[in-house]
Enzyme design. Structure first.
Site, PDB file in Angstrom:
ATOM      1  N   PHE A   1      32.395  19.138  46.704  1.00 27.10           N
ATOM      2  CA  PHE A   1      33.460  19.211  46.120  1.00 27.10           C
ATOM      3  C   PHE A   1      34.406  20.421  46.486  1.00 27.10           C
ATOM      4  O   PHE A   1      33.779  21.493  47.079  1.00 27.10           O
ATOM      5  CB  PHE A   1      33.558  19.640  44.463  1.00 27.10           C
ATOM      6  CG  PHE A   1      34.527  19.514  43.740  1.00 27.10           C
ATOM      7  CD1 PHE A   1      35.189  18.369  43.238  1.00 27.10           C
ATOM      8  CD2 PHE A   1      35.078  20.717  43.315  1.00 27.10           C
ATOM      9  CE1 PHE A   1      36.376  18.382  42.335  1.00 27.10           C
ATOM     10  CE2 PHE A   1      36.153  20.691  42.357  1.00 27.10           C
ATOM     11  CZ  PHE A   1      36.962  19.602  41.905  1.00 27.10           C
TER      12      PHE A   1
ATOM     13  N   ASP B   1      25.037  22.146  42.489  1.00 27.27           N
ATOM     14  CA  ASP B   1      26.200  22.016  41.616  1.00 27.27           C
ATOM     15  C   ASP B   1      25.951  20.769  40.875  1.00 27.27           C
ATOM     16  O   ASP B   1      25.617  19.689  41.243  1.00 27.27           O
ATOM     17  CB  ASP B   1      27.445  21.737  42.691  1.00 27.27           C
ATOM     18  CG  ASP B   1      28.708  21.485  41.561  1.00 27.27           C
ATOM     19  OD1 ASP B   1      28.709  21.236  40.524  1.00 27.27           O
ATOM     20  OD2 ASP B   1      29.976  21.700  42.297  1.00 27.27           O
TER      21      ASP B   1
ATOM     22  N   TYR C   1      32.756  20.149  30.273  1.00 22.14           N
ATOM     23  CA  TYR C   1      33.847  19.268  30.119  1.00 22.14           C
ATOM     24  C   TYR C   1      33.689  17.965  30.515  1.00 22.14           C
ATOM     25  O   TYR C   1      34.633  17.173  29.814  1.00 22.14           O
ATOM     26  CB  TYR C   1      35.269  19.898  30.408  1.00 22.14           C
ATOM     27  CG  TYR C   1      35.511  20.464  31.921  1.00 22.14           C
ATOM     28  CD1 TYR C   1      35.617  19.496  32.897  1.00 22.14           C
ATOM     29  CD2 TYR C   1      35.374  21.822  32.271  1.00 22.14           C
ATOM     30  CE1 TYR C   1      35.880  19.727  34.101  1.00 22.14           C
ATOM     31  CE2 TYR C   1      35.496  22.057  33.600  1.00 22.14           C
ATOM     32  CZ  TYR C   1      35.740  21.184  34.569  1.00 22.14           C
ATOM     33  OH  TYR C   1      36.131  21.238  35.713  1.00 22.14           O
ATOM     34  N   LYS C   2      32.834  17.713  31.244  1.00 21.63           N
ATOM     35  CA  LYS C   2      32.527  16.305  31.526  1.00 21.63           C
ATOM     36  C   LYS C   2      31.671  15.479  30.521  1.00 21.63           C
ATOM     37  O   LYS C   2      32.135  15.203  29.294  1.00 21.63           O
ATOM     38  CB  LYS C   2      32.010  16.108  32.940  1.00 21.63           C
ATOM     39  CG  LYS C   2      32.874  16.648  33.965  1.00 21.63           C
ATOM     40  CD  LYS C   2      32.383  16.695  35.339  1.00 21.63           C
ATOM     41  CE  LYS C   2      33.337  17.324  36.348  1.00 21.63           C
ATOM     42  NZ  LYS C   2      34.340  16.886  36.565  1.00 21.63           N
TER      43      LYS C   2
ATOM     44  N   ARG D   1      37.343   6.008  40.883  1.00 20.83           N
ATOM     45  CA  ARG D   1      36.208   6.450  40.147  1.00 20.83           C
ATOM     46  C   ARG D   1      36.104   5.832  38.683  1.00 20.83           C
ATOM     47  O   ARG D   1      36.864   6.029  37.945  1.00 20.83           O
ATOM     48  CB  ARG D   1      35.988   7.852  40.010  1.00 20.83           C
ATOM     49  CG  ARG D   1      35.690   8.606  41.465  1.00 20.83           C
ATOM     50  CD  ARG D   1      35.137   9.997  41.278  1.00 20.83           C
ATOM     51  NE  ARG D   1      35.796  10.765  40.280  1.00 20.83           N
ATOM     52  CZ  ARG D   1      35.604  12.041  40.142  1.00 20.83           C
ATOM     53  NH1 ARG D   1      34.396  12.579  40.633  1.00 20.83           N
ATOM     54  NH2 ARG D   1      36.077  12.880  39.396  1.00 20.83           N
TER      55      ARG D   1
END
Length: 406
Positions: free
Chosen positions: A129, A206, A231-232, A380
């Site tokens: 990322f 990560d 927050y995912k 995705r």
């Protein structure tokens, strides 16, 4: 097509986690018919709305500054411990909540390389990322370090043999993602850690795309440092604070570089000189985002009740169903699966690839179907197991199929 829709109905009927879908907030005028982006932003819980109102009306308005001594000062540690227990496989006093993922990445990575000044190499991969790459580029510039780049396949991810080929006695740190953000590749954390440790290097992971979706065993795997967002799959809300993990055996030797009053051994003494707190509290810097932590109470209750193993089992069924739909409905239009099919190496999302996909984003959103898009040409599909049903997946991908036909 009918058989696949019937299969979705059967899977929804047999779903042991189906009851949890009703615990998420979906207003009557909600225009989304298929939300397939749980790997970017989770839906809010009904309980979260109630908790937020209670916090504002009673704790904030009622207790005011007294809230800090009531409990707020301990939230970063208490919630960190609970998150570690429920989702991360981490014993107490190793996880804290606070700051953003980027800031925590900087704190831990900088502390890691500072602890081994004679080691001048940091290993990372080309498809990690952007934040991970950018933070390490900045630290390398500050410290005069050499970045060793491993070229990873965007449709796969980091492999142990790739790490073994470059790690050596000059390596201070290796940093990779547990689940690759683009492809969904699930890395072999334990084996990569072993390779890094055999060379005397520290390992950092990560967990943004795995926390709350994939079982994690930080202590058992021998992870040294880790960061992740909430927050995912953890449904903490937009911009919710991130978490950091620092293995207990390193807490007396690694010192994070952003020294603030909240990480001091006695925050309210406010005396001269910085003395770090013992344990994970030393990872804190400034005043923690208490309001942003409120939703985590609700989601950790839900995740604890459901169980991460059950969540993973449904996640694999959901992504397997996505693969079947892609093969039958979408492949005839030139759509490719750009990620692992092997469930042992597949995280919680599936990436579909076709040149020109970006042009379909607006029509999909207009139709109430919300996937995620990653350039140059990847959609995705990230169904969150606790909030997404199989019929919802079918509705979304059938709409994509219809748009491809046009």
């Amino acid at each position: 097509m009918t058989d696949l829709i019937a299969r979705a109905e059967a899977l929804d009927s047999a779903d042991p986690l189906a009851e949890y879908r009703s615990q998420f907030l979906a207003p009557d005028d909600f225009d989304v018919v298929s939300y397939l982006d749980g790997n970017s932003l989770g839906r809010p819980l009904i309980a979260t709305a109630a908790l937020m109102e209670e916090f504002i009306r009673e704790q904030w308005a009622g207790r005011l500054i007294r809230g800090w001594t009531d409990s707020w000062m301990e939230w970063p540690i208490r919630l960190g411990d609970r998150l570690g227990s429920v989702a991360l496989g981490a014993a107490a006093d190793q996880v804290v909540i606070g700051d953003s993922t980027t800031v925590l990445l900087y704190k831990l990575a900088r502390a890691a390389v500072d602890s081994s000044p004679s080691r001048k190499r940091v290993i990372l991969d080309t498809d990690n990322f952007p934040t991970d790459r950018y933070v390490l580029e900045g630290i390398a510039a500050e410290k005069g370090l050499e970045l060793v780049w491993i070229a990873t396949d965007p449709a796969a991810g980091i492999q142990p043999d790739q790490v073994a080929a470059v790690v050596d006695e000059r390596t201070a740190l290796v940093l990779f993602s547990h689940v690759a953000y683009r492809s969904g590749w699930l890395a072999d954390v334990a084996e990569i850690n072993r390779i890094a440790h055999d060379a005397g290097a520290l390992s950092m992971w990560d967990l943004c795309h795995s926390a709350g979706s994939v079982p994690i065993h930080l202590d058992a795997w021998g992870v040294d440092l880790a960061v992740g967002c909430t927050y995912k799959y953890l449904n903490g809300g937009p911009g919710a604070p991130a978490f950091a993990y620092l293995r207990k055996g390193l807490q007396t030797t690694l010192r994070q570089p952003i020294q603030g009053w909240m990480g001091h051994r006695a925050s309210f003494e406010m005396g001269p000189g910085y003395e770090p707190s013992a344990g994970s509290r030393a990872l804190l810097s400034g005043t923690p985002p208490i309001l942003g932590m409120v939703p985590l109470h609700a989601n950790l209750d839900m995740l604890a009740a459901a169980g991460i193993e059950a969540v993973r089992a449904k996640s694999l069924l959901l992504t397997s169903y996505v693969l079947d739909l892609a093969d039958e409905w979408l492949a005839p239009f030139g759509v490719e699966v750009a990620g692992p099919r092997d469930p042992a190496r597949r995280g919680g999302h599936v990436t579909l690839r076709k040149p020109g996909f970006e042009a379909l984003l607006d029509p999909l959103w207009d139709a109430g179907v919300i996937p995620d898009y990653r350039r140059p040409d990847g959609l995705r599909i990230g169904p969150a197991p606790l909030s997404t049903g199989f019929g919802e997946v079918a509705r979304g991908l059938s709409t994509l199929r219809d748009l491809l036909e046009k």
